[in-house]
Design a protein around this motif. Structure first.
Motif, PDB file in Angstrom:
ATOM      1  N   LYS A 142       0.841  -1.194   0.000  1.00 36.09           N
ATOM      2  CA  LYS A 142       0.000   0.000   0.000  1.00 36.09           C
ATOM      3  C   LYS A 142       0.879   1.247   0.000  1.00 36.09           C
ATOM      4  O   LYS A 142       0.632   2.200  -0.746  1.00 36.09           O
ATOM      5  CB  LYS A 142      -0.934   0.002   1.228  1.00 36.09           C
ATOM      6  N   LEU A 144       3.776   1.614  -1.151  1.00 34.03           N
ATOM      7  CA  LEU A 144       4.401   1.739  -2.466  1.00 34.03           C
ATOM      8  C   LEU A 144       3.434   2.264  -3.519  1.00 34.03           C
ATOM      9  O   LEU A 144       3.776   3.120  -4.345  1.00 34.03           O
ATOM     10  CB  LEU A 144       4.882   0.349  -2.876  1.00 34.03           C
ATOM     11  N   LYS A 145       2.208   1.748  -3.480  1.00 35.03           N
ATOM     12  CA  LYS A 145       1.266   2.081  -4.556  1.00 35.03           C
ATOM     13  C   LYS A 145       0.553   3.401  -4.328  1.00 35.03           C
ATOM     14  O   LYS A 145       0.075   4.023  -5.263  1.00 35.03           O
ATOM     15  CB  LYS A 145       0.222   0.959  -4.722  1.00 35.03           C
ATOM     16  N   LEU A 146       0.442   3.820  -3.077  1.00 38.39           N
ATOM     17  CA  LEU A 146      -0.422   4.964  -2.801  1.00 38.39           C
ATOM     18  C   LEU A 146       0.334   6.249  -2.473  1.00 38.39           C
ATOM     19  O   LEU A 146      -0.287   7.298  -2.317  1.00 38.39           O
ATOM     20  CB  LEU A 146      -1.367   4.621  -1.640  1.00 38.39           C
ATOM     21  N   ARG A 147       1.649   6.179  -2.352  1.00 41.52           N
ATOM     22  CA  ARG A 147       2.372   7.381  -1.949  1.00 41.52           C
ATOM     23  C   ARG A 147       3.502   7.730  -2.897  1.00 41.52           C
ATOM     24  O   ARG A 147       4.110   6.846  -3.495  1.00 41.52           O
ATOM     25  CB  ARG A 147       2.964   7.164  -0.543  1.00 41.52           C
ATOM     26  N   GLU A 151       6.637  11.316   0.186  1.00 35.51           N
ATOM     27  CA  GLU A 151       5.718  10.872   1.244  1.00 35.51           C
ATOM     28  C   GLU A 151       6.224   9.596   1.910  1.00 35.51           C
ATOM     29  O   GLU A 151       6.134   9.438   3.129  1.00 35.51           O
ATOM     30  CB  GLU A 151       4.325  10.638   0.668  1.00 35.51           C
TER      31      GLU A 151
ATOM     32  N   THR B  65      -5.463   5.406   1.085  1.00 37.96           N
ATOM     33  CA  THR B  65      -4.978   6.351   2.084  1.00 37.96           C
ATOM     34  C   THR B  65      -5.045   7.742   1.478  1.00 37.96           C
ATOM     35  O   THR B  65      -4.890   7.891   0.263  1.00 37.96           O
ATOM     36  CB  THR B  65      -3.535   6.037   2.546  1.00 37.96           C
ATOM     37  N   ARG B  68      -6.652   8.494  -1.844  1.00 39.19           N
ATOM     38  CA  ARG B  68      -6.280   7.697  -3.017  1.00 39.19           C
ATOM     39  C   ARG B  68      -6.722   6.255  -2.806  1.00 39.19           C
ATOM     40  O   ARG B  68      -6.903   5.829  -1.681  1.00 39.19           O
ATOM     41  CB  ARG B  68      -4.767   7.740  -3.217  1.00 39.19           C
ATOM     42  N   THR B  70      -6.289   2.052  -4.454  1.00 41.14           N
ATOM     43  CA  THR B  70      -5.662   1.165  -5.438  1.00 41.14           C
ATOM     44  C   THR B  70      -6.201  -0.246  -5.291  1.00 41.14           C
ATOM     45  O   THR B  70      -6.591  -0.657  -4.191  1.00 41.14           O
ATOM     46  CB  THR B  70      -4.124   1.164  -5.289  1.00 41.14           C
ATOM     47  N   MET B  72      -5.665  -3.956  -4.876  1.00 40.48           N
ATOM     48  CA  MET B  72      -4.569  -4.788  -4.383  1.00 40.48           C
ATOM     49  C   MET B  72      -4.624  -6.185  -4.991  1.00 40.48           C
ATOM     50  O   MET B  72      -3.605  -6.801  -5.235  1.00 40.48           O
ATOM     51  CB  MET B  72      -4.644  -4.892  -2.858  1.00 40.48           C
ATOM     52  N   ASN B 184      -0.747  -0.729 -11.179  1.00 34.77           N
ATOM     53  CA  ASN B 184      -0.290   0.562 -10.684  1.00 34.77           C
ATOM     54  C   ASN B 184       0.004   1.565 -11.793  1.00 34.77           C
ATOM     55  O   ASN B 184       1.075   2.157 -11.862  1.00 34.77           O
ATOM     56  CB  ASN B 184       0.952   0.402  -9.793  1.00 34.77           C
TER      57      ASN B 184
END
Lengths: 231, 231
Positions: A142, A144-147, A151, B65, B68, B70, B72, B184
């Motif tokens: 998470k 890695l993918k969301l920030r 951040e 978060t 945002r 994604t 998974m 991603n």
DNA sequence: CCGGGTCTTTGATTCAGATCAATCCTTCCC
DNA sequence: GGGAAGGATTGATCTGAATCAAAGACCCGG
């Protein structure tokens, strides 16, 4: 096996609940090894022959493909590694390498699997250990993918700060190159990200980081307990 | 519980080895529910009350978060989801939402944990399930950290192609928006990535993909069994 | 103390991928 | 059938991060 380490190993989540006999049996089969720094303990693609438990030092888990390489995790004492591969009698998905002189307990995979088959308490202990490993990787994913990379860095600093007692000072527990790889960025970009964080009260002096505007930093980082909470 | 589904559930890795009584007990406590599409089954942050087993349909696991979101993972029948949270009596790290009308078996977390405590075989079955979930996420993580988006797409196509019998045609099992999030990338960028792959014999027609130069595609993708091999 | 190596930083440039915007296409519902 | 809504594609532009290059900083061994 040095007698000296036994209590600490016995106290590990994984071994705490098992019977005296089972524990003695495992320890009897185990090897205690000391490795210098930069030794490759495991190569991805190999069969899992041993369960590793780090007693002292530091070990880096690495993934690679097509000539590229990335740091997947850093193991500290008293962490176990590659448990899943051992249990499945499978191939390692990651390599492991010491980044310091390290003392490692190696338990033959065979013994682990035998014990799993006959000791229900051990199976339950493994369930707990595996669950938390799984959840750790999900958090990481998470992250890695969301920030963005800045951040990720900001949140990592905040996590370390909390883990180290929230004194306003953080000591980086690994070199910047490794940190960069963990956060999936280049060393150059990490350097620049630290530069960006200056505006948020982050002062870097080698491995020492001073935080003078935690609120500002947190506003930027937006830490999230479902990602950053250490287990 | 409809009698009709029992054999299929019983055949699942997770339940195959347990005693008749234990199984009957679990099934007695379980709820079978049918949900329409786009129903939120789980919200991240909530406590894990049930173990979910998808019998029919499709479920998307999501992380989020700071506004945002994604994708998974995508769960297909007969997959289980959020096992780790149930076992740890912990909070969900991911949300779950149906993407089709779905039939779901829900087993109260309480029953799972009780059974874990008393049935060693069940504990061992869980160990296997958790290990493979863990390894799946590790593969995913390597995929994310070590490959560009075009490479991720190319490898995904090759995986799907193999899974679907390697006939030269692939049917995308989810819409492109979801595929983009899984890999991603943005939908726009996915579109362009498909454009890039035209030069490697990839013809896209809605959800149907035709491959005319598998060798070329593989040269680009460099598939790696330690990342792409489906379990 | 010197010299070589690695790590880190800084600067210039490039590139992958995101964002913004517009159009097209399908689906689906009245 | 017609129109609204969401999905997919395409184009133009912007931006975060990688790469390339070079210079310091630090460490370690001889």
């Amino acid at each position: 096996m040095r007698e000296h380490d036994l209590p600490e190993i016995r106290a590990l989540e994984l071994f705490r609940t098992m019977s005296e006999e089972s524990f003695a049996e495992l320890m009897h089969a185990a090897y205690l090894q000391t490795f210098p720094t930069q030794v490759q303990l495991i190569s991805e693609g190999d069969l899992a022959d041993f369960l590793f438990i780090l007693l002292e030092g530091r070990v880096e888990l690495l993934g690679s493909t097509a000539g590229r390489e990335t740091t997947m995790a850093i193991i500290k004492p008293f962490g176990t590694f590659i448990l899943a591969a051992v249990l499945m009698d499978a191939i390692h998905l990651m390599s492991a390498r010491t980044t310091e002189k390290s003392r490692v307990l190696m338990i033959p995979a065979r013994n682990i699997r035998d014990l799993l088959a006959k000791d229900g308490d051990f199976a339950r202990a493994i369930v707990v250990e595996l669950s938390s490993c799984y959840r750790a990787v999900v958090r990481d994913q998470k992250n890695l993918k969301l920030r963005s990379s800045v951040e990720r860095l900001a949140n990592r600093i905040i996590s370390l700060h909390n883990a180290q007692g929230a004194t306003g000072t953080v000591i980086l527990p690994y070199d910047k190159k490794t940190l960069a790889s963990l956060l999936n960025m280049t060393p150059e970009n990490l350097s620049r990200a630290f530069g960006t964080l200056k505006a948020y009260g982050v002062q870097v002096d080698n491995e020492r980081i001073c935080l003078s505007d935690l609120t500002g930093l947190e506003t930027l980082a937006q830490p999230n307990r479902l990602i950053d909470e250490r287990v």
